[in-house]
Enzyme design. Structure first.
Site, PDB file in Angstrom:
ATOM      1  CD  GLU A   1     -12.307 -20.040  -8.174  1.00 20.82           C
ATOM      2  OE1 GLU A   1     -11.199 -20.479  -7.789  1.00 20.82           O
ATOM      3  OE2 GLU A   1     -13.099 -19.466  -7.421  1.00 20.82           O
TER       4      GLU A   1
ATOM      5  CB  CYS B   1      -8.886 -20.075  -5.277  1.00 20.55           C
ATOM      6  SG  CYS B   1      -9.872 -18.603  -5.626  1.00 20.55           S
TER       7      CYS B   1
END
Length: 683
Positions: free
Chosen positions: A257, A296
């Site tokens: 990720e 993120c």
């Protein structure tokens, strides 16, 4: 006085006493803690996880592990303030820390609920239904999911040291897979603090969780095919780890990720003055300033109609000018520091790169002055808004990420161009589309979804309850294609299944029932003299079955049911229309068949069965006409012990029953599962 030394938790003991790298407060640069100098024996860590971790987790079933997760969440919730106090040093405001601390705890609660609702009592998940593979019905196939028997290595990022760890730990633990957690060094003091609490709770089975402070050394070189690696961090680091020779040699699953160039599109149907226009500006600013842009999922590319570019820029600048930056302990401060001085340096370098293809619209020149004592030594960074000179040019914000409070405006002329710009991120975790036009959403969603793991469609209706562009939820996928790494960190049951091994199983229905712990049609049944509804939860056996007496359907049944229900559909009452249909005759209401079947198999007297609370997989397979004779077979399909009790305190479990209704020709006319609450013996 030297700062305390952080410790690793390896093979059930805390190790480390000699200080090594100094970790400093992001607020004032003062020494906060140190990593430990002692090397970690990763051979011991891997062996302990595989041997002790799998043994202790395997001694619990899915339901019991779900209960441990809930108890762990309650334990951490009672001690969260000590985590807030420590999180302050990472530069986080109370609101930023809330996402990390409360968000992590909410993830534990969420997976406890998912396990309790959706997983069996046991360690085999049946991905049914079983499918016949032969003409005689004695050879079938299905799929099962089982614990892998290996070890998971979780390598996490610095920005969410608690939530980032727990989002991986929760589904992994529920799946019965031990894990080794490696937090980013810069904020590892927070991960160490929460792991200490988890260890002190006494709820962790031996070997189920280990913690690495510092380098992973040769850990990845010791993994095997039953192990798993999950990574959160930069795309560059993910690319390096993914090609580890040992991981490739043993086909070790690796998911990432990665930080990505997420975007938010202001649709062409939105204009200044619309509620959606203000929502867009508010969302961009929130994503720039929450956690100082260190997410993120933060919005890196703000894609807006060229017609409204100046209005959007002015709206964002106006809001950013009101953001107070400084020590979060001070009243009124809305944005804290970056997590470390190294991060501050990196964001500055990335901004310089972005300025080669962009113009500065708002930044440090616009009155940036962090508040608080000692902040001049802190890792603060000004909220910075850029505008791309040519949104279609190579490089720039489509390729360079400044992992901080930095976003770039990009102008477009029509929706197709906006969608093309969104795709230039080469795969991202999340995109937002701000529109109040369903046709715009319908056109844009497939194109955006091809390049993004999650899509938020934001308008005035959703705004009141929206969790926002940058908030992954345990129930939904978190991950994205391409540059974003291809991982799926969250996603409800999907995330749990990532840590399980899927296998196809073939055999007779009786064998499949034994393997899956769930009755498969065609398997041998257990006929007993006692009605199944008179048996307590512990006494009911998988495959225990009752074949009922028969009932012939009459015209009076159709008339009475139609009057009672109000359902006078022509197929039940119009002789001519029904005769001209594909059935060639009047047929009974499907729900009459359902009700009549219940009348055939339900035991009327008082007993352990408390209630029927659900019905699944209902299918009406063949029509039932006047004069047809039906009967039902009731069979215990599966049992789930959720460890719950009734409001009166009586322990109970869930029993799912397979029901098959047949006619006089032994043809199946209806098929379904019913779910019942059944009291435990001795309650």
């Amino acid at each position: 006085m030297s700062p305390p030394t952080l410790q690793s938790f390896i093979a059930g003991r805390w190790i480390g006493s000699q200080g090594a790298t100094v970790l400093r407060s992001a607020l004032n640069g003062q020494p906060l803690s140190r990593t430990h100098e002692e090397p970690i024996d990763f051979a011991e860590a891997v062996d302990h996880g595989r041997r002790e971790g799998n043994k202790s987790l395997g001694a619990l079933d899915f339901q019991q592990r779900a209960q441990r997760l809930k108890a762990l969440a309650l334990y951490l919730a009672e001690r969260k303030e000590q985590l807030y106090a420590l999180s302050h040093h990472s530069g986080a405001t109370r609101a930023d820390s809330w996402v990390d601390i409360e968000g992590g705890n909410a993830t534990l609660f969420s997976y406890a609920g998912i396990g309790g609702r959706e997983l069996p009592s046991g360690n085999v998940v049946h991905e049914g239904p079983a499918m016949p593979l032969g003409k005689l019905g004695q050879f079938a196939g299905t799929h099962i999911l089982v614990p892998r028997g290996g070890l998971a290595v979780h390598i996490n990022a610095f920005n969410f040291p608690i939530w980032g760890m727990l989002e991986k730990f929760a589904p992994c633990f529920l799946a019965g897979m031990p894990c080794v957690v490696k937090p980013a060094t810069a904020t590892s003091y927070l991960t160490e603090a929460v792991v200490r609490l988890m260890d002190e709770s006494g709820l962790l089975p031996p070997g189920s969780l280990q913690l690495v402070i510092g380098s992973t050394g040769d850990l990845l070189d010791r993994l095997q095919g039953q192990d798993v690696v999950t990574f959160t961090g930069s795309a560059d680091t993910a690319a390096k780890l993914r090609v580890n020779a040992n991981l490739i040699r043993h086909s070790v699953p690796f998911t990432a990720e990665a930080d990505s160039l997420n975007c938010a599109i202001l649709a062409p149907d939105v204009a200044p003055g619309d509620p959606e226009f203000e929502l867009y500006i508010k969302e961009v600013v929130r994503e720039m300033t929450t956690k100082a842009g260190q997410k993120c999922t933060a919005i890196r590319r703000a894609i807006v109609p060229r017609l409204h570019l100046d209005a959007v820029a002015e709206g964002i600048r106006s809001r950013l000018a009101k953001v107070v930056v400084g020590d979060p302990a001070l009243e009124g401060v809305r944005m804290g520091a970056l997590a470390s001085h190294a991060q501050q340096k990196d964001v500055g370098e990335r901004l310089d790169m972005l300025l080669q293809s962009s113009d500065l619209l708002f930044g440090a020149r616009d009155g940036f002055a962090p508040r608080g004592e000692g902040v001049e030594e802190g890792a603060f960074f000004a909220p910075t808004l850029l505008q791309a000179r040519d949104p279609h040019a190579e490089g720039g914000a489509h390729d360079i990420e400044a992992f901080g409070p930095v976003s770039t405006l990009m102008a477009y002329d029509d929706l197709d161009e906006a969608l093309a710009l969104a795709a230039r991120g080469k795969g991202s975790l999340v995109a937002s589309l701000v529109t109040h036009n369903p046709a715009t959403a319908a056109k844009a969603a497939p194109a955006i979804a091809a390049w993004h793991g999650r899509l938020l469609i934001l308008d005035r209706d959703a705004a009141a309850e929206s969790t926002g562009h940058g908030s992954p939820l345990p129930q939904l996928k978190h991950g994205g294609p391409g540059r974003a790494g291809g991982g799926e960190e969250l996603g409800g049951l999907r995330a749990v299944k990532h840590y399980l091994q899927r296998a196809a199983v073939q055999g007779s229905p009786t064998m499949l029932s034994a393997v899956t712990g769930e009755f498969v049609r065609g398997a041998k049944v257990i006929e007993t003299e006692v009605h199944p509804f008179r048996r307590y939860f512990q006494d009911v056996q998988i495959g225990e079955s009752l074949l009922t007496h028969r009932r012939t359907v009459t015209e009076a049944d159709l008339v009475n049911f139609g009057c009672l229900s109000g359902d006078h559909f022509y197929m039940h009452f119009d002789e001519i229309a029904a005769k001209n249909s594909q059935f060639g005759k009047r047929i009974a209401h499907g729900y009459f068949v359902l009700s009549a079947a219940a009348g055939l198999f339900v035991y009327p007297g008082e007993g352990p069965v408390l209630a029927n609370y659900g019905l699944d997989n209902l299918r009406f397979i063949n029509p039932v006409g006047i004069g047809d004779t039906i009967r039902a077979r009731l069979t215990c399909k599966r049992k789930i012990d959720q460890g719950k009790a009734s409001p009166l305190g009586d322990p109970q479990g869930v029993v799912a029953w397979d029901v098959e209704v047949t006619n006089q020709n032994d043809e199946v006319v209806a098929s379904y599962d019913i779910l019942t609450l059944v009291v435990k013996r001795g309650a």
